[in-house]
Design a protein around this motif. Structure first.
Motif, PDB file in Angstrom:
ATOM      1  N   LEU A  48     -90.622 -24.456 -50.719  1.00  0.00           N
ATOM      2  CA  LEU A  48     -91.421 -25.602 -49.819  1.00  0.00           C
ATOM      3  C   LEU A  48     -92.819 -25.538 -50.378  1.00  0.00           C
ATOM      4  O   LEU A  48     -93.460 -24.694 -50.960  1.00  0.00           O
ATOM      5  CB  LEU A  48     -91.340 -25.338 -48.387  1.00  0.00           C
ATOM      6  CG  LEU A  48     -89.803 -25.233 -47.882  1.00  0.00           C
ATOM      7  CD1 LEU A  48     -90.135 -24.909 -46.436  1.00  0.00           C
ATOM      8  CD2 LEU A  48     -89.220 -26.430 -48.006  1.00  0.00           C
ATOM      9  N   GLU A  49     -93.379 -26.712 -50.247  1.00  0.00           N
ATOM     10  CA  GLU A  49     -94.882 -26.733 -50.443  1.00  0.00           C
ATOM     11  C   GLU A  49     -95.555 -26.531 -49.288  1.00  0.00           C
ATOM     12  O   GLU A  49     -95.299 -26.788 -48.177  1.00  0.00           O
ATOM     13  CB  GLU A  49     -94.951 -28.446 -51.073  1.00  0.00           C
ATOM     14  CG  GLU A  49     -94.352 -28.866 -52.183  1.00  0.00           C
ATOM     15  CD  GLU A  49     -94.602 -28.492 -53.508  1.00  0.00           C
ATOM     16  OE1 GLU A  49     -95.824 -27.982 -53.549  1.00  0.00           O
ATOM     17  OE2 GLU A  49     -93.705 -28.034 -54.334  1.00  0.00           O
ATOM     18  N   PRO A  50     -96.971 -26.318 -49.576  1.00  0.00           N
ATOM     19  CA  PRO A  50     -97.910 -25.855 -48.511  1.00  0.00           C
ATOM     20  C   PRO A  50     -97.715 -26.864 -47.316  1.00  0.00           C
ATOM     21  O   PRO A  50     -97.866 -26.483 -46.259  1.00  0.00           O
ATOM     22  CB  PRO A  50     -99.070 -25.584 -49.146  1.00  0.00           C
ATOM     23  CG  PRO A  50     -98.953 -25.204 -50.743  1.00  0.00           C
ATOM     24  CD  PRO A  50     -97.582 -26.107 -51.058  1.00  0.00           C
ATOM     25  N   ASP A  51     -98.023 -28.144 -47.769  1.00  0.00           N
ATOM     26  CA  ASP A  51     -98.132 -29.235 -46.751  1.00  0.00           C
ATOM     27  C   ASP A  51     -96.990 -29.301 -45.981  1.00  0.00           C
ATOM     28  O   ASP A  51     -96.911 -29.576 -44.596  1.00  0.00           O
ATOM     29  CB  ASP A  51     -98.495 -30.574 -47.500  1.00  0.00           C
ATOM     30  CG  ASP A  51     -97.644 -30.879 -48.408  1.00  0.00           C
ATOM     31  OD1 ASP A  51     -96.868 -30.202 -49.042  1.00  0.00           O
ATOM     32  OD2 ASP A  51     -97.150 -32.283 -48.426  1.00  0.00           O
ATOM     33  N   GLU A  52     -95.524 -29.140 -46.716  1.00  0.00           N
ATOM     34  CA  GLU A  52     -94.372 -28.992 -45.824  1.00  0.00           C
ATOM     35  C   GLU A  52     -94.320 -27.982 -44.734  1.00  0.00           C
ATOM     36  O   GLU A  52     -93.825 -28.214 -43.649  1.00  0.00           O
ATOM     37  CB  GLU A  52     -93.274 -28.823 -46.854  1.00  0.00           C
ATOM     38  CG  GLU A  52     -93.027 -30.209 -47.601  1.00  0.00           C
ATOM     39  CD  GLU A  52     -92.050 -30.083 -48.610  1.00  0.00           C
ATOM     40  OE1 GLU A  52     -91.486 -30.923 -49.221  1.00  0.00           O
ATOM     41  OE2 GLU A  52     -91.876 -28.772 -49.106  1.00  0.00           O
ATOM     42  N   ILE A  53     -94.788 -26.762 -45.239  1.00  0.00           N
ATOM     43  CA  ILE A  53     -94.843 -25.491 -44.312  1.00  0.00           C
ATOM     44  C   ILE A  53     -95.831 -25.759 -43.191  1.00  0.00           C
ATOM     45  O   ILE A  53     -95.557 -25.530 -41.991  1.00  0.00           O
ATOM     46  CB  ILE A  53     -95.187 -24.363 -45.097  1.00  0.00           C
ATOM     47  CG1 ILE A  53     -94.135 -24.005 -46.098  1.00  0.00           C
ATOM     48  CG2 ILE A  53     -95.487 -23.252 -44.230  1.00  0.00           C
ATOM     49  CD1 ILE A  53     -94.696 -22.947 -47.245  1.00  0.00           C
ATOM     50  N   GLU A  54     -96.902 -26.434 -43.438  1.00  0.00           N
ATOM     51  CA  GLU A  54     -97.846 -26.676 -42.500  1.00  0.00           C
ATOM     52  C   GLU A  54     -97.432 -27.423 -41.441  1.00  0.00           C
ATOM     53  O   GLU A  54     -97.305 -27.350 -40.197  1.00  0.00           O
ATOM     54  CB  GLU A  54     -99.075 -27.388 -43.185  1.00  0.00           C
ATOM     55  CG  GLU A  54    -100.125 -27.349 -42.129  1.00  0.00           C
ATOM     56  CD  GLU A  54    -101.697 -28.057 -42.693  1.00  0.00           C
ATOM     57  OE1 GLU A  54    -102.335 -28.402 -41.853  1.00  0.00           O
ATOM     58  OE2 GLU A  54    -101.590 -28.395 -43.873  1.00  0.00           O
ATOM     59  N   ILE A  55     -96.695 -28.719 -41.880  1.00  0.00           N
ATOM     60  CA  ILE A  55     -96.203 -29.630 -40.772  1.00  0.00           C
ATOM     61  C   ILE A  55     -95.085 -29.063 -40.224  1.00  0.00           C
ATOM     62  O   ILE A  55     -94.890 -29.161 -38.865  1.00  0.00           O
ATOM     63  CB  ILE A  55     -95.739 -31.080 -41.552  1.00  0.00           C
ATOM     64  CG1 ILE A  55     -96.844 -31.728 -42.039  1.00  0.00           C
ATOM     65  CG2 ILE A  55     -95.013 -31.936 -40.514  1.00  0.00           C
ATOM     66  CD1 ILE A  55     -96.794 -32.684 -42.884  1.00  0.00           C
ATOM     67  N   ARG A  56     -94.150 -28.064 -40.731  1.00  0.00           N
ATOM     68  CA  ARG A  56     -93.276 -27.608 -40.236  1.00  0.00           C
ATOM     69  C   ARG A  56     -93.426 -26.557 -39.273  1.00  0.00           C
ATOM     70  O   ARG A  56     -92.974 -26.736 -37.982  1.00  0.00           O
ATOM     71  CB  ARG A  56     -92.239 -26.727 -41.177  1.00  0.00           C
ATOM     72  CG  ARG A  56     -91.188 -26.004 -40.634  1.00  0.00           C
ATOM     73  CD  ARG A  56     -90.808 -24.712 -41.477  1.00  0.00           C
ATOM     74  NE  ARG A  56     -91.761 -23.688 -41.564  1.00  0.00           N
ATOM     75  CZ  ARG A  56     -91.494 -22.637 -42.272  1.00  0.00           C
ATOM     76  NH1 ARG A  56     -90.593 -22.703 -43.385  1.00  0.00           N
ATOM     77  NH2 ARG A  56     -92.724 -21.896 -42.318  1.00  0.00           N
ATOM     78  N   ASP A  57     -94.593 -25.887 -39.279  1.00  0.00           N
ATOM     79  CA  ASP A  57     -95.125 -24.897 -38.394  1.00  0.00           C
ATOM     80  C   ASP A  57     -95.577 -25.458 -37.138  1.00  0.00           C
ATOM     81  O   ASP A  57     -95.768 -25.012 -36.203  1.00  0.00           O
ATOM     82  CB  ASP A  57     -95.931 -23.986 -39.286  1.00  0.00           C
ATOM     83  CG  ASP A  57     -95.298 -23.027 -40.027  1.00  0.00           C
ATOM     84  OD1 ASP A  57     -94.076 -23.006 -40.104  1.00  0.00           O
ATOM     85  OD2 ASP A  57     -96.061 -22.198 -41.072  1.00  0.00           O
ATOM     86  N   THR A  58     -96.363 -26.598 -37.584  1.00  0.00           N
ATOM     87  CA  THR A  58     -96.916 -27.307 -36.441  1.00  0.00           C
ATOM     88  C   THR A  58     -95.751 -27.873 -35.480  1.00  0.00           C
ATOM     89  O   THR A  58     -95.938 -27.773 -34.109  1.00  0.00           O
ATOM     90  CB  THR A  58     -97.755 -28.679 -36.890  1.00  0.00           C
ATOM     91  OG1 THR A  58     -98.656 -28.165 -37.620  1.00  0.00           O
ATOM     92  CG2 THR A  58     -98.213 -29.497 -35.853  1.00  0.00           C
ATOM     93  N   VAL A  59     -94.631 -28.332 -35.955  1.00  0.00           N
ATOM     94  CA  VAL A  59     -93.488 -28.693 -35.066  1.00  0.00           C
ATOM     95  C   VAL A  59     -93.105 -27.485 -34.579  1.00  0.00           C
ATOM     96  O   VAL A  59     -92.528 -27.567 -33.161  1.00  0.00           O
ATOM     97  CB  VAL A  59     -92.587 -29.422 -36.041  1.00  0.00           C
ATOM     98  CG1 VAL A  59     -91.254 -29.957 -35.127  1.00  0.00           C
ATOM     99  CG2 VAL A  59     -93.186 -30.908 -36.409  1.00  0.00           C
ATOM    100  N   ARG A  60     -92.872 -26.399 -35.121  1.00  0.00           N
ATOM    101  CA  ARG A  60     -92.418 -25.217 -34.446  1.00  0.00           C
ATOM    102  C   ARG A  60     -93.219 -24.700 -33.256  1.00  0.00           C
ATOM    103  O   ARG A  60     -92.513 -24.228 -32.412  1.00  0.00           O
ATOM    104  CB  ARG A  60     -92.463 -23.989 -35.420  1.00  0.00           C
ATOM    105  CG  ARG A  60     -91.466 -22.815 -35.242  1.00  0.00           C
ATOM    106  CD  ARG A  60     -91.586 -21.611 -36.058  1.00  0.00           C
ATOM    107  NE  ARG A  60     -90.639 -22.211 -37.448  1.00  0.00           N
ATOM    108  CZ  ARG A  60     -90.524 -21.468 -38.521  1.00  0.00           C
ATOM    109  NH1 ARG A  60     -91.369 -20.414 -38.731  1.00  0.00           N
ATOM    110  NH2 ARG A  60     -89.826 -22.001 -39.487  1.00  0.00           N
TER     111      ARG A  60
END
Length: 390
Positions: free
Chosen positions: A17-29
């Protein structure tokens, strides 16, 4: 910050995953863990969910129609949308259904097939959660064969008059707008129906044993009169609703792995703390074999979802590929949920743990947006060139 799930660590999934994808995923988590998870068992048990409040919070989070461009939508990648679905369904399939029906069915239909006036009227409010949408395709006698629908739309002067019944409609009784598909003299057409239109009603369906943290309704249309501007101008035939369903199925490919992951994480934690014959359940070979087999399947399901996400982001994904993802991932997710239940023993049937709730929900996910049999035939047609639907 939530801990990294074991299956993610096992296969180093974040490296894909790209860093921005991880950041958004973690925000939703984080939102899911802090706002949803503490309440979900009660919402499921009492078959009540504060949809209006949650829709506004989810809109504020930016996940409603997040993969659409313009009109207040975030315009993020399909993979990022899938990751959000995964985290929401790790809490409950009903929560992901709310987001999926809003963004991938109702909003997508208006965004993809609607007029500029329809888009401007509805999409910005739906993106914020101020307005809630539903999608009326399935009927009491027509699920896997939507082309046989009996709902009709007939010209009366310059107006349209709709009559018919839709069934199993998520968000139906609290929706502000319904995208309804109907037979016309010119084939199947889609209509944007404000739910306060005279003749429209949406009685809620009760006594469900699955998706209890989700509102499911019938739609009844009795001489619902709409102006000519209510028709979706760019949608003709089954391509319109089936394209929208493909969007929702894509979210399920990811979402179902969220449910499976949550079951597996619960089973691992339980096995490490539950003592049987004076040692942890996790120390037994049979338990480790179960956990290992499930981790492999959940890991493969993530890999399949990520691959399909990249294909979709490149504009290369096919309907058969989406069917492959839904067939495999939902089928494996429900198998994982059932196996995890055996590790929890009697505790596995209580709402103190999420496993039986996920298993019950997945029974619906297995069926909606295309049954497993429909997806098998879609894949079979892609492999052989022969259609076995009729």
């Amino acid at each position: 910050m939530s801990r990294t799930p074991a299956v993610t660590q096992l296969l180093a999934l974040d490296s894909l995953l790209e860093p921005d994808e991880i950041e958004i995923r973690d925000t939703v988590r984080r939102f899911a863990d802090e706002r949803l998870r503490p309440h979900i068992a009660d919402w499921f048990e009492h078959a009540h969910i504060p949809v209006r409040d949650l829709a506004k919070e989810l809109g504020g989070l930016g996940v409603l129609g997040m993969h659409l461009d313009g009109y207040g939508c975030a315009g993020l990648s399909a993979t990022t949308y899938g990751l959000a679905c995964l985290e929401l369904e790790a809490v409950d399939s009903g929560i992901r259904s709310l987001v999926s029906v809003q963004g991938s069915l109702a909003m997508f239909s208006i965004h993809h097939w609607g007029s500029e006036e329809q888009k401007l009227e509805w999409l910005p409010r739906m993106a914020t959660g101020e307005a809630i949408g539903c999608f009326g395709l399935t009927e009491p006698d027509f699920g896997s064969n939507p082309g046989g629908m009996r709902t009709t739309a007939k010209h009366h002067g310059t107006d349209w008059v709709l009559n018919g019944t839709k069934m199993w409609i998520t968000n139906g009784s609290i929706a502000d707008v319904a995208v309804v598909w109907a037979q016309t003299d010119d084939g199947i057409r889609g209509f944007v129906v404000p739910t306060d239109t005279p003749g429209f009603s949406a009685p809620e369906i009760h006594k469900k044993m699955s998706l209890r943290a989700s509102i499911t309704s019938e739609l009844v249309l009795e001489d619902v009169r709409l102006p000519a501007a209510a028709v979706l101008p760019e949608a003709r035939g089954l391509t319109g609703p089936l394209t929208s369903l493909g969007e929702a199925r894509f979210g399920i490919v990811f979402g179902s792995m969220g449910a499976a992951r949550d079951c597996l994480e619960t089973a691992i934690d339980y096995a490490k703390t539950r003592e049987v014959f004076e040692k942890p359940l996790a120390a037994y070979q049979l338990t480790q074999a179960k956990l290992a087999d499930m981790a492999v399947e959940v890991g493969k399901g993530h890999l399949l979802a990520y691959h399909l996400g990249r294909l979709k982001d490149r504009g290369e994904i096919t309907a058969a590929q989406v069917s492959t993802g839904k067939l495999n991932n939902v089928r494996e997710a429900i198998a994982v949920a059932r196996e995890c239940r055996t590790i929890l023993g009697a505790n596995g049937i209580t709402l103190e743990y999420p496993v039986i709730r996920h298993a019950n929900n997945l029974e619906s996910v297995l069926t909606y947006e295309g049954t497993s049999e429909v997806h098998q035939l879609t894949i079979g047609r892609a492999l052989t060139g022969e259609s076995a639907f009729r």
